[in-house]
Write a protein that holds these residues in place. Structure first.
Motif, PDB file in Angstrom:
ATOM      1  N   SER A  34       0.840  -1.201   0.000  1.00  0.00           N
ATOM      2  CA  SER A  34       0.000   0.000   0.000  1.00  0.00           C
ATOM      3  C   SER A  34       0.871   1.246   0.000  1.00  0.00           C
ATOM      4  N   ILE A  36       0.292   5.361   1.082  1.00  0.00           N
ATOM      5  CA  ILE A  36      -0.554   6.456   1.562  1.00  0.00           C
ATOM      6  C   ILE A  36       0.173   7.746   1.231  1.00  0.00           C
ATOM      7  N   TYR A  69      -3.710   5.228  -1.581  1.00  0.00           N
ATOM      8  CA  TYR A  69      -4.667   6.017  -0.802  1.00  0.00           C
ATOM      9  C   TYR A  69      -4.157   7.449  -0.727  1.00  0.00           C
ATOM     10  N   ALA A  71      -4.679  11.077   1.330  1.00  0.00           N
ATOM     11  CA  ALA A  71      -5.185  11.410   2.659  1.00  0.00           C
ATOM     12  C   ALA A  71      -4.966  12.880   2.980  1.00  0.00           C
TER      13      ALA A  71
END
Length: 187
Positions: A34, A36, A69, A71
């Motif tokens: 992942s 972020i 992702y 944010a």
């Protein structure tokens, strides 16, 4: 203290993705790579250029088993409105996390407390939830999604090939190094 190799702290945030509201937690990061990417705020100037840059190669991240992702400390409602009104952000297919409590930004050590916004921080997280790379920029300096993808690939490579390391400017398929006594002073 460095966040490198630390495990992502538990979190649960609202998010906006492709016309839907959802909840994203630290458990969603487990079992896959992942990324972020924290940014200061919706309806700003550098942020949409970065999110669009990531959107342009999002399929490449997915092809190597990595979820992306975005944010910020904005609400999931603001993310939706921005997605619907910005041509650049409208291209985003990955989830935009709403860190309204600022806990996520604080946990990743990118929160600017007096502004209530995050610095430009990019984090590569392995399938066990450990942070493998950290990049933090001043908010006036945009990031390069292609280099972030390169860093994910390098982290995946060294994870799959213990004992090897990726030199500067390493690209997928290029030679790596195996540190040893014989290599000392030969580079």
């Amino acid at each position: 203290m460095s966040l490198i190799n630390s495990v992502v702290k538990p979190f649960s945030v609202n998010a906006y993705q492709q016309g839907k509201f959802l909840t994203v937690t630290d458990e969603d990061l487990k079992g896959k790579w992942s990324v972020i990417v924290f940014y200061p705020g919706d309806f700003t100037f550098v942020c949409p250029t970065e999110l669009e840059d990531l959107a342009g190669i999002y399929e490449e991240f997915q092809a190597i088993g990595c979820e992306v992702y975005g944010a910020s400390t904005d609400s999931h409602f603001a993310h939706k409105a921005w997605h619907e009104t910005s041509e650049a952000v409208g291209k985003v297919q990955y989830a935009l996390l709403a860190d309204m409590t600022q806990e996520l930004s604080r946990n990743f050590e990118v929160l600017i407390e007096d502004a209530g916004q995050a610095l430009r921080g990019s984090f590569v997280i392995d399938p066990e939830g450990k942070i493998r790379t950290v990049e933090v920029h001043d908010n006036g300096i945009g990031r390069n999604a292609t280099d972030l993808l390169r860093r994910v690939k390098a982290a995946q490579y060294i994870d799959a090939h213990p004992g090897e390391v990726c030199p500067a400017k390493w690209e997928e398929g290029a030679e790596t190094l195996t540190p040893s006594l014989e290599l000392v002073g030969k580079i």
